[in-house]
Design an enzyme around this catalytic site. Structure first.
Site, PDB file in Angstrom:
ATOM      1  N   SER A 144       0.707  -1.115   0.085  1.00 14.91           N
ATOM      2  CA  SER A 144       0.014  -0.637  -0.076  1.00 14.91           C
ATOM      3  C   SER A 144       0.622   1.282  -0.012  1.00 14.91           C
ATOM      4  CB  SER A 144      -1.021  -0.353   1.136  1.00 14.91           C
ATOM      5  OG  SER A 144      -1.559   1.374   1.915  1.00 14.91           O
ATOM      6  N   TYR A 157      -3.982  -0.106  10.057  1.00 18.45           N
ATOM      7  CA  TYR A 157      -2.854  -0.891   8.240  1.00 18.45           C
ATOM      8  C   TYR A 157      -2.061   0.056   8.116  1.00 18.45           C
ATOM      9  CZ  TYR A 157      -4.518  -0.862   3.349  1.00 18.45           C
ATOM     10  OH  TYR A 157      -4.803  -1.147   1.995  1.00 18.45           O
TER      11      TYR A 157
HETATM   12  P1  NAP Z   1     -11.698  -5.234  -1.733  1.00 17.53           P
HETATM   13  O1  NAP Z   1     -12.129  -4.496  -2.997  1.00 17.53           O
HETATM   14  O2  NAP Z   1     -12.682  -4.427  -0.444  1.00 17.53           O
HETATM   15  O3  NAP Z   1     -11.483  -6.984  -2.126  1.00 17.53           O
HETATM   16  C1  NAP Z   1     -11.178  -7.305  -0.762  1.00 17.53           C
HETATM   17  C2  NAP Z   1     -10.969  -9.229  -0.159  1.00 17.53           C
HETATM   18  O4  NAP Z   1     -10.614  -9.269   0.646  1.00 17.53           O
HETATM   19  C3  NAP Z   1     -12.471  -9.526  -1.336  1.00 17.53           C
HETATM   20  O5  NAP Z   1     -12.167 -10.575  -1.866  1.00 17.53           O
HETATM   21  C4  NAP Z   1     -13.220 -10.302   0.005  1.00 17.53           C
HETATM   22  O6  NAP Z   1     -13.135 -11.152   0.509  1.00 17.53           O
HETATM   23  C5  NAP Z   1     -11.190  -9.820   0.748  1.00 17.53           C
HETATM   24  N1  NAP Z   1     -11.526 -10.828   2.131  1.00 17.53           N
HETATM   25  C6  NAP Z   1     -10.826  -9.500   3.583  1.00 17.53           C
HETATM   26  N2  NAP Z   1     -10.574 -10.544   4.602  1.00 17.53           N
HETATM   27  C7  NAP Z   1     -10.731 -12.108   4.105  1.00 17.53           C
HETATM   28  C8  NAP Z   1      -9.986 -13.027   4.859  1.00 17.53           C
HETATM   29  N3  NAP Z   1     -10.548 -13.040   6.817  1.00 17.53           N
HETATM   30  N4  NAP Z   1     -10.853 -14.066   4.662  1.00 17.53           N
HETATM   31  C9  NAP Z   1     -10.978 -13.657   3.218  1.00 17.53           C
HETATM   32  N5  NAP Z   1     -10.383 -12.829   2.119  1.00 17.53           N
HETATM   33  C10 NAP Z   1     -10.775 -11.555   2.511  1.00 17.53           C
HETATM   34  O7  NAP Z   1     -10.277  -4.840  -1.685  1.00 17.53           O
HETATM   35  P2  NAP Z   1      -9.633  -3.863  -2.235  1.00 17.53           P
HETATM   36  O8  NAP Z   1      -9.242  -2.543  -2.353  1.00 17.53           O
HETATM   37  O9  NAP Z   1      -9.326  -4.612  -3.549  1.00 17.53           O
HETATM   38  O10 NAP Z   1      -7.748  -4.392  -2.197  1.00 17.53           O
HETATM   39  C11 NAP Z   1      -7.399  -5.474  -2.332  1.00 17.53           C
HETATM   40  C12 NAP Z   1      -5.486  -5.318  -1.418  1.00 17.53           C
HETATM   41  O11 NAP Z   1      -5.425  -4.399  -2.541  1.00 17.53           O
HETATM   42  C13 NAP Z   1      -6.055  -5.288   0.052  1.00 17.53           C
HETATM   43  O12 NAP Z   1      -5.028  -6.407   0.298  1.00 17.53           O
HETATM   44  C14 NAP Z   1      -6.267  -3.531  -0.057  1.00 17.53           C
HETATM   45  O13 NAP Z   1      -5.652  -3.416   1.472  1.00 17.53           O
HETATM   46  C15 NAP Z   1      -5.062  -3.487  -1.491  1.00 17.53           C
HETATM   47  N6  NAP Z   1      -4.877  -1.983  -1.314  1.00 17.53           N
HETATM   48  C16 NAP Z   1      -5.857  -1.389  -1.677  1.00 17.53           C
HETATM   49  C17 NAP Z   1      -6.006  -0.040  -2.425  1.00 17.53           C
HETATM   50  C18 NAP Z   1      -6.815   0.515  -2.949  1.00 17.53           C
HETATM   51  O14 NAP Z   1      -6.930   2.059  -2.937  1.00 17.53           O
HETATM   52  N7  NAP Z   1      -8.366  -0.329  -3.188  1.00 17.53           N
HETATM   53  C19 NAP Z   1      -4.397  -0.080  -2.487  1.00 17.53           C
HETATM   54  C20 NAP Z   1      -3.381  -0.336  -1.821  1.00 17.53           C
HETATM   55  C21 NAP Z   1      -3.905  -1.571  -1.416  1.00 17.53           C
HETATM   56  P3  NAP Z   1     -15.081 -11.352   0.471  1.00 17.53           P
HETATM   57  O15 NAP Z   1     -15.653 -11.103  -0.700  1.00 17.53           O
HETATM   58  O16 NAP Z   1     -15.900 -12.838   0.944  1.00 17.53           O
HETATM   59  O17 NAP Z   1     -15.411 -10.140   1.961  1.00 17.53           O
HETATM   60  C1  GCO Z   2      -7.215   4.979   3.183  1.00 13.54           C
HETATM   61  C2  GCO Z   2      -7.155   4.405   1.605  1.00 13.54           C
HETATM   62  C3  GCO Z   2      -6.157   3.828   2.040  1.00 13.54           C
HETATM   63  C4  GCO Z   2      -5.938   2.710  -0.210  1.00 13.54           C
HETATM   64  C5  GCO Z   2      -4.207   2.251  -0.457  1.00 13.54           C
HETATM   65  C6  GCO Z   2      -3.301   3.534  -0.986  1.00 13.54           C
HETATM   66  O1  GCO Z   2      -8.305   5.041   3.472  1.00 13.54           O
HETATM   67  O2  GCO Z   2      -6.186   5.508   3.192  1.00 13.54           O
HETATM   68  O3  GCO Z   2      -7.983   3.197   1.802  1.00 13.54           O
HETATM   69  O4  GCO Z   2      -4.986   3.075   2.637  1.00 13.54           O
HETATM   70  O5  GCO Z   2      -7.060   2.188   0.082  1.00 13.54           O
HETATM   71  O6  GCO Z   2      -3.801   1.336   0.752  1.00 13.54           O
HETATM   72  O7  GCO Z   2      -2.579   2.610  -1.157  1.00 13.54           O
END
Ligand code: NAP
Ligand code: GCO
Length: 264
Positions: A144, A157
């Site tokens: 992240s 986080y």
């Molecule tokens: P999302 O749409 O909320 O998807 C999260 C996924 O994780 C879902 O498939 C959820 O499954 C699964 N999950 C959560 N807890 C779980 C558990 N205990 N066991 C199994 N599966 C679980 O989030 P996203 O934005 O795609 O994020 C995916 C990853 O990227 C995360 O690690 C997040 O922190 C990271 N990330 C996101 C962003 C962003 O801007 N969106 C940026 C940087 C990093 P269910 O459908 O069963 O809930």
């Molecule tokens: C927040 C966001 C982030 C992003 C991501 C950035 O509240 O600042 O949710 O943490 O999802 O991980 O890289």
């Protein structure tokens, strides 16, 4: 360019029911991989299977809570029974809780760390012996901006994602000699359900202040899309990255390089 192909590789992408995980899973299948994913419950897996079918993607899903070591071991064992080893693991499943640190319960803090840091350890621990036997493996941890930066309300986080960066470097250090590469992807601000509350329109129809803030902090001047992560994720899973180890590839439209707009 054959080294970029994932033909015949067995990939496990955690939390790939939607969002970033689903997009990476889709890219892997299109690059030739056999895809396994999990979600937190049977219902989520059923819903995800529909999405995979609609997208024309072959994938097998497990209901497996990534925080549950026994369930994780069982899932990996079932994949290994069929294929011997997992070639590519993407630790993608994750959650966030946005609460000021002084108001956050220890229980909530632990829940985030359990999902975003301990679970990647558990899944990597389960696949590593198979990778060692096979003499090759790729582990990609979804980090992240918060692996590098802090901000209000995301202490748990940031602690977990900062820890995940160091777990990445440690897996590289400990298992690099077995021809195992462990790298991270650090997505910038990506439009998914996790960030939906930060992009919601205001009552008067105007953009959310955080939405405007993120665009002004991003040289690309936009939110990332889940598709933006596909190329980097394929590269880090493929033989093309066999001498890339312990790195975090930030896919952020330039956020980490930018000091921010000067005042008018
Ligand atoms: P999302 O749409 O909320 O998807 C999260 C996924 O994780 C879902 O498939 C959820 O499954 C699964 N999950 C959560 N807890 C779980 C558990 N205990 N066991 C199994 N599966 C679980 O989030 P996203 O934005 O795609 O994020 C995916 C990853 O990227 C995360 O690690 C997040 O922190 C990271 N990330 C996101 C962003 C962003 O801007 N969106 C940026 C940087 C990093 P269910 O459908 O069963 O809930
Ligand atoms: C927040 C966001 C982030 C992003 C991501 C950035 O509240 O600042 O949710 O943490 O999802 O991980 O890289």
């Amino acid at each position: 360019m054959d080294s970029f192909s994932l033909k015949g590789k067995v990939a496990l992408v955690t939390g790939a029911s939607h969002g970033i995980g689903f997009s990476i899973a889709e890219a892997y299948v299109r690059a030739g991989a056999l895809l396994y994913f999990n979600a937190s419950s049977e219902e989520r897996v059923r819903e995800a299977k529909k999405s995979y079918e609609e997208a024309g993607i072959a994938a097998e899903g497990f209901a497996c809570d990534v925080r549950d070591e026994e369930a994780v071991r069982d899932m990996v064992a079932r994949i290994e029974e069929k294929h011997g080893a997992v070639d590519i693991l993407v630790n993608n499943a994750g959650i966030i809780k946005r609460v000021a640190m002084t108001e956050m319960s220890a229980e909530d803090f632990r829940a985030v760390v359990d999902t975003d840091l301990t679970a990647p350890f558990l899944v990597a621990k389960a696949v590593l012996p198979g990778m060692i036997r096979k003499g090759h493996g790729k582990i990609i941890n979804i980090c992240s901006m918060m692996s590098e930066l802090g901000r209000e309300t995301v202490s748990a986080y940031a602690a977990a994602k900062g820890g995940l960066k160091m777990l990445t470097r440690n897996i590289c250090s400990e298992y690099g000699s077995y021809n195992i590469q462990c790298n991270g992807i650090g997505p910038g601000y990506i439009a998914t359900s996790q960030t939906a509350p930060l992009r919601e329109r205001q009552a008067d129809g105007s953009r959310h202040p955080f939405d405007r803030f993120i665009c002004s902090k991003t040289p690309a001047n936009r939110w990332g899309t889940v598709e933006d992560l596909q190329g980097p994720a394929v590269f880090l899973a493929s033989d093309a990255s066999d001498f890339v180890n312990g790195q975090i590839l930030y896919v952020d439209g330039g956020i980490l390089a930018y000091i921010g707009k000067q005042p008018e």
